[in-house]
Design a protein around this motif. Sequence first.
Motif, PDB file in Angstrom:
ATOM      1  N   VAL A 177      77.006  44.713  35.764  1.00  0.00           N
ATOM      2  CA  VAL A 177      76.904  45.968  36.508  1.00  0.00           C
ATOM      3  C   VAL A 177      78.285  46.618  36.600  1.00  0.00           C
ATOM      4  CG1 VAL A 177      76.449  46.939  38.803  1.00  0.00           C
ATOM      5  CG2 VAL A 177      74.915  45.198  37.861  1.00  0.00           C
ATOM      6  N   ASP A 210      74.054  51.753  38.608  1.00  0.00           N
ATOM      7  CA  ASP A 210      72.830  51.305  37.936  1.00  0.00           C
ATOM      8  C   ASP A 210      72.443  49.956  38.530  1.00  0.00           C
ATOM      9  OD1 ASP A 210      70.986  50.258  35.975  1.00  0.00           O
ATOM     10  OD2 ASP A 210      71.830  51.701  34.552  1.00  0.00           O
ATOM     11  N   ASP A 211      71.147  49.716  38.698  1.00  0.00           N
ATOM     12  CA  ASP A 211      70.745  48.438  39.306  1.00  0.00           C
ATOM     13  C   ASP A 211      70.211  47.435  38.279  1.00  0.00           C
ATOM     14  OD1 ASP A 211      68.360  49.634  38.750  1.00  0.00           O
ATOM     15  OD2 ASP A 211      67.516  49.441  40.770  1.00  0.00           O
ATOM     16  N   ARG A 212      70.360  47.727  36.988  1.00  0.00           N
ATOM     17  CA  ARG A 212      69.921  46.747  35.985  1.00  0.00           C
ATOM     18  C   ARG A 212      70.913  45.594  35.921  1.00  0.00           C
ATOM     19  NH1 ARG A 212      68.940  50.707  30.988  1.00  0.00           N
ATOM     20  NH2 ARG A 212      70.609  51.694  32.172  1.00  0.00           N
ATOM     21  N   THR A 237      72.364  42.016  34.220  1.00  0.00           N
ATOM     22  CA  THR A 237      72.448  41.124  33.060  1.00  0.00           C
ATOM     23  C   THR A 237      73.278  39.939  33.508  1.00  0.00           C
ATOM     24  OG1 THR A 237      72.458  43.060  31.618  1.00  0.00           O
ATOM     25  CG2 THR A 237      73.074  40.955  30.617  1.00  0.00           C
TER      26      THR A 237
END
Length: 285
Positions: free
Chosen positions: A203, A232-234, A236
Amino acid sequence: VTGFTGAGLDRADHLRQDPAALAAALGHPAARLLVLDGADPPAADRLAWGAMSLPAGSFPVLLGLQGGAPRFVAAGLLVAPGPPDWPRILSLPPAEMAIYAAARALVLWHARHRFCANCGQPTAPFRAGWGRCCPACAAEHFPRVDPVAIMLVEHTGPLGPRILLARQPRFPAGRYSVLAGFVEPGESVEEAVAREVMEEAGVAVTAVRYHSSQPWPFPANLMIACTAQAADDRLTLDRTELEDAFWADAAAVRAALAGAADAPFRAPPPHAIARDLLEWWVARQ
Ligand SMILES: [Zn+2]
């Protein structure tokens, strides 16, 4: 009060390099020596202070002045500590917890730094125990403080404001906390925050701001708490560092802080600055 702060001791730096003043402090009728069991407090609930009788092979470290009375801890005895005795440590009143933590850090630093990192010869304590110097090459060595950035990352989207929480495999079952990582050479705290969040959670963050700090001398950390905003809240995740991570809303964080049986996670313990960050955040929601 933030855990391990508020010792209330005057560290009396002016005494450290004044041999006559230091000798007077050592001989002061109110001078006391912290009693330790290895590197741990000898019992629960309160610290114990004894007479100034230094064990053979030890030297005094001046912790500071408490209401004008000199307070010392003996260092230089080889200590090979196990893990900290957390039940005893956390049973101490907050101010005593802070005094103990500083004493423990110094005692263990001396135990681990008996030889010069520059030339390998034995070193000797100086500055009333707040450093060691090398008689062979004159290098000076000072107690370590290793900075760790710890960050509350917030994302505001259609689901409202939420914060990033994660768990490492070594955490107790159900425990989640904010991310943290060591500040590396050549890096600002703000840069360390952004790097850590990118490395561990994938993030990107902006608006990194200092929040507060906490000594964590187990053995030598300084926790530097920051806040940051995620665009962004995605996620990884770096699975070598993190077992899991998720975005928690205020209701979830409140339930966890209250210890609710149906809370979606277990909050960090009361003496940790991570918990202070969660409490600060929910209070603003
Ligand atoms: Zn040396």
